[in-house]
Design a protein around this motif. Structure first.
Motif: not given
Length: 323
Positions: A229-233, A273-278, A281-286, A292-301
């Motif tokens: 979930e964190k940015d790599l140095p 992310a794939q495992m958590m979606i399957q 019940d956590v929302s896709l945005k969460t 580690g994605f900053k936005s939902m559109p970037h994550f979806s793409r």
């Protein structure tokens, strides 16, 4: 599966992986449950303790040399009990990044029971100023594994300042046998490589990773896994944290895992992310933020590019299958 049971099984799995890689100083925190899982946890803890004692005192004891005391973890605390410095090995053992420690209270990395012990000791430190003692405490890794250790605590005052700092040292017992075995393996592999037929003498020799290099890169691998979930140095900073250089990190990571550091990070983020979606019940945005994605559109793409279907398509399909 019940969330609590699922978590306990995850911790057991983490413990087994650590033991398989040769780390026997981890333990699993006990609770009040009286079931088969708790019986398994008790057995694992006992097994790890027995193996560790055997390695130190029997099977690997060197009769010609005494057991060595190696500094495993070191912390320097300021007058408030906040961490000013931590060594690289502590970051690896607790599966956290260096920046996760700095400025945090030392108790943040202890079990609840050990927090109580630490608070009592900290009161004595504040009252006496100059203080030396030894306590038995338990650290808690990011994977919820417990590391019971003896902590050696000393306070000191910086020159020209009336504020004291505290040095906490965690010692791990070892011996020369491990080093002798490692040196022997290195010599065998290097000699074997130099005797291979067909190698051109003018060809530039391939970089050889030592066992220590491999261990450090594996430590880096584990830190990435536990901090998706964190940015790599920067690679230079990350290499320094695990005790190597940027070139060896890049080369070694490609040799061991078949890809670059950043590609591996992205692959693991999407896999989690794939495992958590399957299976949650956590929302896709969460989920997007958790990996580690900053936005939902970037994550979806990115997700769709990797799997050829979107996160929402996977979630909807999973819901239909469960109905």
């Amino acid at each position: 599966m019940d969330t609590k049971v699922h978590h306990r099984m995850q911790v057991i799995n983490t413990m087994l992986l650590e033991m398989a890689s040769g780390n026997f100083f981890y333990r699993i925190e006990r609770n009040s449950e009286n079931d088969d899982i708790e019986a398994l946890i008790l057995t694992l803890n006992m097994l790890a303790e027995e193996i560790q004692d055997t390695i130190i005192h029997q099977g690997f004891a060197n009769i010609d040399d005494s057991i060595l005391d190696i500094v495993q973890m070191s912390f320097v605390l300021d007058h408030r009990g906040h961490i000013l410095m931590v060594n690289q090995q502590a970051c690896n053992i607790l599966s956290s990044l260096y920046d996760d420690f700095i400025g945090q209270g030392f108790e943040c990395f202890l079990t609840e029971q050990s927090k109580t012990i630490w608070k009592s000791v900290w009161k004595k430190i504040k009252n006496k100023g100059i203080f030396d003692t030894t306590i038995n405490i338990k650290f808690k890794s990011k994977g919820d594994l417990i590391i019971p250790k003896t902590a050696y605590i000393s306070t000191f005052c910086e020159e020209g300042s009336n504020k004291s700092s505290t040095l906490i040292t965690i010692i791990h017992h070892s011996n020369y046998k491990n080093k002798l075995d490692s040196d022997l393996k290195k010599r065998i592999i290097q000699d074997k490589g130099s005797d291979e037929v067909g190698e051109s003498k003018t060809k530039k020799p391939k970089l050889r990773l030592s066992f220590e290099d491999i261990r450090k890169i594996r430590d880096g691998h584990d830190i990435i896994i536990n901090n998706l979930e964190k940015d790599l140095p920067s690679l230079k900073e990350f290499a320094l944290q695990i005790g190597t250089n940027e070139f060896k990190l890049k080369y070694g990571f490609k040799e061991l895992y078949g890809t670059t550091v950043h590609r591996f990070l992205m692959q693991e983020r999407l896999r989690k992310a794939q495992m958590m979606i399957q299976y949650s019940d956590v929302s896709l945005k969460t989920i997007a933020y958790m990996v580690g994605f900053k936005s939902m559109p970037h994550f979806s793409r990115t997700f769709k590019k990797r799997y050829d279907y979107s996160p929402s398509d996977l979630r909807n399909n999973t819901i239909l299958e469960n109905e």
